[in-house]
Design a protein around this motif. Structure first.
Motif, PDB file in Angstrom:
ATOM      1  N   VAL A  54      42.372 -46.237 -14.902  1.00 55.79           N
ATOM      2  CA  VAL A  54      41.053 -46.670 -15.358  1.00 55.79           C
ATOM      3  C   VAL A  54      40.844 -46.270 -16.822  1.00 55.79           C
ATOM      4  N   PRO A  55      40.086 -47.046 -17.592  1.00 58.93           N
ATOM      5  CA  PRO A  55      39.921 -46.751 -19.023  1.00 58.93           C
ATOM      6  C   PRO A  55      39.166 -45.464 -19.295  1.00 58.93           C
ATOM      7  N   TRP A  56      38.375 -44.978 -18.313  1.00 60.04           N
ATOM      8  CA  TRP A  56      37.583 -43.772 -18.546  1.00 60.04           C
ATOM      9  C   TRP A  56      38.291 -42.498 -18.062  1.00 60.04           C
ATOM     10  N   ARG A  57      39.557 -42.630 -17.668  1.00 63.65           N
ATOM     11  CA  ARG A  57      40.291 -41.446 -17.215  1.00 63.65           C
ATOM     12  C   ARG A  57      40.506 -40.488 -18.374  1.00 63.65           C
ATOM     13  N   ASP A  58      40.568 -39.215 -18.066  1.00 62.39           N
ATOM     14  CA  ASP A  58      40.801 -38.196 -19.080  1.00 62.39           C
ATOM     15  C   ASP A  58      42.256 -38.291 -19.546  1.00 62.39           C
ATOM     16  N   PRO A  59      42.509 -38.572 -20.816  1.00 58.93           N
ATOM     17  CA  PRO A  59      43.893 -38.720 -21.273  1.00 58.93           C
ATOM     18  C   PRO A  59      44.694 -37.424 -21.183  1.00 58.93           C
ATOM     19  N   GLU A  60      44.029 -36.289 -21.017  1.00 58.14           N
ATOM     20  CA  GLU A  60      44.730 -35.011 -20.951  1.00 58.14           C
ATOM     21  C   GLU A  60      44.804 -34.466 -19.516  1.00 58.14           C
ATOM     22  N   LEU A  61      44.583 -35.328 -18.529  1.00 56.81           N
ATOM     23  CA  LEU A  61      44.595 -34.846 -17.155  1.00 56.81           C
ATOM     24  C   LEU A  61      45.960 -34.277 -16.779  1.00 56.81           C
ATOM     25  N   TYR A  62      45.952 -33.309 -15.886  1.00 62.77           N
ATOM     26  CA  TYR A  62      47.198 -32.676 -15.433  1.00 62.77           C
ATOM     27  C   TYR A  62      47.756 -33.368 -14.192  1.00 62.77           C
ATOM     28  N   TRP A  63      46.871 -33.666 -13.249  1.00 61.34           N
ATOM     29  CA  TRP A  63      47.318 -34.196 -11.976  1.00 61.34           C
ATOM     30  C   TRP A  63      47.496 -35.705 -12.048  1.00 61.34           C
ATOM     31  N   THR A  64      48.703 -36.156 -11.767  1.00 63.66           N
ATOM     32  CA  THR A  64      49.001 -37.573 -11.610  1.00 63.66           C
ATOM     33  C   THR A  64      49.188 -37.847 -10.121  1.00 63.66           C
ATOM     34  N   TRP A  65      49.282 -39.116  -9.766  1.00 63.61           N
ATOM     35  CA  TRP A  65      49.513 -39.458  -8.366  1.00 63.61           C
ATOM     36  C   TRP A  65      50.848 -38.875  -7.894  1.00 63.61           C
ATOM     37  N   ASP A  66      51.881 -39.021  -8.688  1.00 62.38           N
ATOM     38  CA  ASP A  66      53.198 -38.518  -8.290  1.00 62.38           C
ATOM     39  C   ASP A  66      53.217 -36.995  -8.195  1.00 62.38           C
ATOM     40  N   ARG A  67      52.491 -36.323  -9.077  1.00 62.95           N
ATOM     41  CA  ARG A  67      52.465 -34.860  -9.031  1.00 62.95           C
ATOM     42  C   ARG A  67      51.747 -34.368  -7.786  1.00 62.95           C
ATOM     43  N   LEU A  68      50.704 -35.073  -7.369  1.00 59.97           N
ATOM     44  CA  LEU A  68      50.012 -34.700  -6.134  1.00 59.97           C
ATOM     45  C   LEU A  68      50.940 -34.884  -4.937  1.00 59.97           C
ATOM     46  N   ALA A 227      21.497 -43.413 -25.284  1.00 62.30           N
ATOM     47  CA  ALA A 227      21.396 -42.779 -26.596  1.00 62.30           C
ATOM     48  C   ALA A 227      22.686 -42.067 -27.009  1.00 62.30           C
ATOM     49  N   LEU A 228      23.563 -41.770 -26.056  1.00 65.29           N
ATOM     50  CA  LEU A 228      24.796 -41.054 -26.381  1.00 65.29           C
ATOM     51  C   LEU A 228      25.736 -41.874 -27.260  1.00 65.29           C
ATOM     52  N   GLY A 229      25.628 -43.190 -27.174  1.00 70.53           N
ATOM     53  CA  GLY A 229      26.516 -44.019 -27.984  1.00 70.53           C
ATOM     54  C   GLY A 229      27.971 -43.798 -27.611  1.00 70.53           C
ATOM     55  N   ASP A 230      28.784 -43.407 -28.588  1.00 72.12           N
ATOM     56  CA  ASP A 230      30.220 -43.236 -28.359  1.00 72.12           C
ATOM     57  C   ASP A 230      30.600 -41.815 -27.936  1.00 72.12           C
ATOM     58  N   LEU A 231      29.622 -40.937 -27.756  1.00 73.54           N
ATOM     59  CA  LEU A 231      29.931 -39.557 -27.365  1.00 73.54           C
ATOM     60  C   LEU A 231      30.388 -39.489 -25.912  1.00 73.54           C
ATOM     61  N   TYR A 232      31.377 -38.660 -25.638  1.00 77.89           N
ATOM     62  CA  TYR A 232      31.872 -38.388 -24.291  1.00 77.89           C
ATOM     63  C   TYR A 232      32.216 -39.659 -23.522  1.00 77.89           C
ATOM     64  N   PRO A 233      33.125 -40.480 -24.034  1.00 76.49           N
ATOM     65  CA  PRO A 233      33.452 -41.729 -23.344  1.00 76.49           C
ATOM     66  C   PRO A 233      34.309 -41.539 -22.089  1.00 76.49           C
ATOM     67  N   HIS A 234      35.002 -40.389 -21.979  1.00 81.37           N
ATOM     68  CA  HIS A 234      35.874 -40.170 -20.824  1.00 81.37           C
ATOM     69  C   HIS A 234      35.158 -39.345 -19.763  1.00 81.37           C
ATOM     70  N   ARG A 235      35.650 -39.477 -18.534  1.00 71.44           N
ATOM     71  CA  ARG A 235      34.960 -38.887 -17.394  1.00 71.44           C
ATOM     72  C   ARG A 235      34.847 -37.359 -17.494  1.00 71.44           C
ATOM     73  N   MET A 236      35.968 -36.658 -17.714  1.00 68.87           N
ATOM     74  CA  MET A 236      35.940 -35.200 -17.658  1.00 68.87           C
ATOM     75  C   MET A 236      35.052 -34.575 -18.729  1.00 68.87           C
ATOM     76  N   PRO A 237      35.148 -34.977 -20.010  1.00 69.48           N
ATOM     77  CA  PRO A 237      34.223 -34.406 -20.999  1.00 69.48           C
ATOM     78  C   PRO A 237      32.754 -34.692 -20.664  1.00 69.48           C
ATOM     79  N   TYR A 238      32.470 -35.899 -20.181  1.00 69.01           N
ATOM     80  CA  TYR A 238      31.096 -36.248 -19.814  1.00 69.01           C
ATOM     81  C   TYR A 238      30.609 -35.345 -18.682  1.00 69.01           C
TER      82      TYR A 238
END
Length: 357
Positions: A54-68, A227-238
């Motif tokens: 998904v486009p809103w996934r955290d690009p720095e996530l640790y867990w992938t499907w294969d790792r799980l 009002a956030l605009g472009d701030l925190y576009p990914h799930r985890m930071p938001y």
């Protein structure tokens, strides 16, 4: 490889938080009973976003499907994978997930809830996920057929078939969410029966539900998102910022007593949709746990739409929210050890000495 893997794919807002809280707070006793719930809830959530890309996934996530999957590859018993976001996977993504679990016996588990309660819950969930559309626009889009993704991503019928077609009928399970007033642990007992968890193994009373917001509170969050605009576009930071410091710390702690929902002008439409939903499930070979009659709305009461609130109500809620955030910030400040004033003075003197030529 596990003997059986139960993949709980949703649907969202069908008591998933409650069921997941029971599972993840009882992992040790479940392991002793031969059932593994691997890693953490966050790991399952990250693996879901990796599987779906998904486009809103955290690009720095640790867990992938294969790792799980690697986490439970050598487990000899049963395994439970759970994420309400899995149901929104495409047919290709679902096939990849099921095939990756072979040769284990894969079971697909989905829950269904009546649409009268689902519509406001799902719109609120979308706002919590950073959406900005108004409640009335959401309902109109679904009613007029302009938001087909609602049925694909948020209801049991279509997501169940995308996943269920990949396994034999005996390994497809649908759970109906009880109507208000049912015993609080009935939903858990229905899930536990599918998972093969005996009564008394888990303590279902401890976990808490995910509190809903009232009409003014959810409208404040919607406007903040806008009002956030472009701030925190990914799930985890938001979630780390907005969810932690606004939603959980303040908005969910308010009275939230002004409930909102579908207006009675749409009651016939919702009742007709319920009959269609029940027929689709009846015609699809699967194991039904509960009563399909629970998918018909129990009580249809008039309610206030967040769209109908006037500026004064929104302003009052916003001001009270700011006051709550000030108190929250002060509480966080009190938790941070403050340096001794003498230490600060010594540091300043040392800095001045280094700056003097």
């Amino acid at each position: 490889m596990p003997k059986r893997v139960f993949v709980h794919i949703g649907a969202p807002k069908t008591g998933s938080t409650y069921v997941q809280n029971v599972l993840f707070s009882n992992t040790e006793v479940l392991e002793r009973a031969g059932v593994l719930v691997p890693a953490t809830f966050s790991a399952h959530d990250q693996a879901m976003t990796d599987l779906r890309q998904v486009p809103w996934r955290d690009p720095e996530l640790y867990w992938t499907w294969d790792r799980l999957l690697e986490r439970f590859a050598k487990w000899p018993g049963d395994v439970i994978v759970t994420s309400e976001g899995l149901g929104a996977a495409t047919a290709e993504q679902a096939r990849r997930a099921v095939e990756s679990l072979h040769p284990a016996e894969v079971h697909i588990v989905v829950a269904a809830r009546d649409l009268w309660r689902t519509f406001p819950s799902m719109w609120q969930q979308s706002i919590r996920a950073r959406s900005t559309w108004r409640f009335g626009d959401f309902l109109t889009a679904v009613e007029k057929g302009r938001f087909d993704g609602f049925w694909d991503h948020y209801t049991a019928n279509r997501m169940f078939q995308r996943w269920g077609d990949l396994v034999p009928a005996a390994q497809r399970h649908i759970v109906t969410v009880p109507q208000p007033g049912a015993p609080h642990d009935l939903l858990w007992r229905r899930f536990a029966g599918i998972f093969g968890i005996p009564d008394g193994v888990c303590e279902p009373a401890a976990p808490e539900s995910n509190p809903s917001l009232g009409a003014p509170e959810i409208e404040v969050l919607r406007r903040v998102n806008d009002a956030l605009g472009d701030l925190y576009p990914h799930r985890m930071p938001y979630q780390r910022v907005v969810h932690q410091h606004l939603l959980r710390a303040v908005l969910q702690r308010r009275d939230n007593d002004m409930r909102f929902g579908v207006g009675l002008d749409r009651a016939d439409w919702v009742a007709e949709l319920a009959d269609q939903q029940i027929k689709e499930i009846q015609d699809y070979p699967c194991h039904i746990v509960g009563d399909l009659a629970e998918l018909r709305p129990g009580r249809m009461n008039e309610s206030t739409s967040p769209d109908a609130l006037d500026d004064r109500q929104i302003l009052n809620a916003a001001i009270e929210t700011i006051v709550g955030m000030i108190a929250h910030a002060d509480a966080l400040h009190q938790q941070v050890p403050q340096p001794h004033t003498g230490m600060i003075a010594r540091v300043k003197r040392g800095v001045r000495r280094r700056l003097v030529p």
